[in-house]
Write a protein that holds these residues in place. Structure first.
Motif, short mmCIF file in Angstrom:
data_model
loop_
_atom_site.label_atom_id
_atom_site.label_comp_id
_atom_site.label_asym_id
_atom_site.label_seq_id
_atom_site.Cartn_x
_atom_site.Cartn_y
_atom_site.Cartn_z
N VAL A 163 0.83 -1.08 -0.02
CA VAL A 163 -0.05 0.04 0.05
C VAL A 163 0.91 1.21 -0.01
O VAL A 163 0.70 2.14 -1.01
N LEU A 164 1.81 1.27 0.89
CA LEU A 164 2.76 2.49 0.98
C LEU A 164 3.65 2.75 -0.41
O LEU A 164 3.43 3.86 -0.87
N LEU A 165 4.17 1.34 -1.00
CA LEU A 165 4.88 1.75 -2.00
C LEU A 165 4.03 2.16 -3.34
O LEU A 165 4.40 2.84 -4.15
N ASN A 166 2.90 1.57 -3.53
CA ASN A 166 1.99 2.17 -4.44
C ASN A 166 1.47 3.49 -4.36
O ASN A 166 1.43 4.25 -5.31
N ASP A 167 1.22 4.06 -2.99
CA ASP A 167 1.02 5.30 -2.72
C ASP A 167 2.12 6.33 -3.23
O ASP A 167 2.09 7.34 -3.53
N GLU A 168 3.37 5.79 -2.85
CA GLU A 168 4.54 6.57 -3.17
C GLU A 168 4.55 6.63 -4.83
O GLU A 168 4.89 7.83 -5.15
N GLU A 169 4.30 5.84 -5.76
CA GLU A 169 4.19 5.86 -6.96
C GLU A 169 3.12 6.74 -7.26
O GLU A 169 3.38 7.70 -8.33
N LYS A 170 1.93 6.89 -6.94
CA LYS A 170 0.88 7.83 -6.85
C LYS A 170 1.45 9.01 -6.76
O LYS A 170 1.19 10.23 -7.83
N LEU A 171 1.97 9.57 -5.52
CA LEU A 171 2.69 10.84 -5.47
C LEU A 171 3.82 11.16 -6.39
O LEU A 171 3.89 12.32 -6.72
N GLN A 172 4.33 10.29 -6.82
CA GLN A 172 5.32 10.54 -7.79
C GLN A 172 4.86 11.22 -9.07
O GLN A 172 5.11 12.19 -9.81
#
Length: 79
Positions: free
Chosen positions: A53-62
């Motif tokens: 979840v955190l790594l997917n959110d990081e990609e969205k934030l990028q």
């Protein structure tokens, strides 16, 4: 595109948050591996899901950061 000071600050803030998300996700992956090796597979799977979840959110934030850099998302000067 050159960013004004408020947008530079926005980008810097978002970059910091993205980095926190990424490294927390990576740390959780390591914890999940340790749990799995210790025979705690259900706990490892739970931690692995949190990490994803955190790594997917990081990609969205990028992607949001890219929009800030392109000037599609701006911070008003008064904020």
């Amino acid at each position: 595109m050159s960013l004004n000071k408020p947008n530079q600050e926005l980008r810097r803030d978002l970059l910091g948050i993205a980095a926190d998300l990424k490294w927390t996700g990576v740390d959780l992956l390591q914890i999940a591996e340790t749990l799995s090796l210790a025979g705690h597979e259900s706990e490892a799977q739970s931690v692995l899901r949190m990490s994803m979840v955190l790594l997917n959110d990081e990609e969205k934030l990028q992607r949001v950061l890219h929009e800030v850099a392109m000037g599609r998302i701006v911070r008003e000067r008064g904020e």
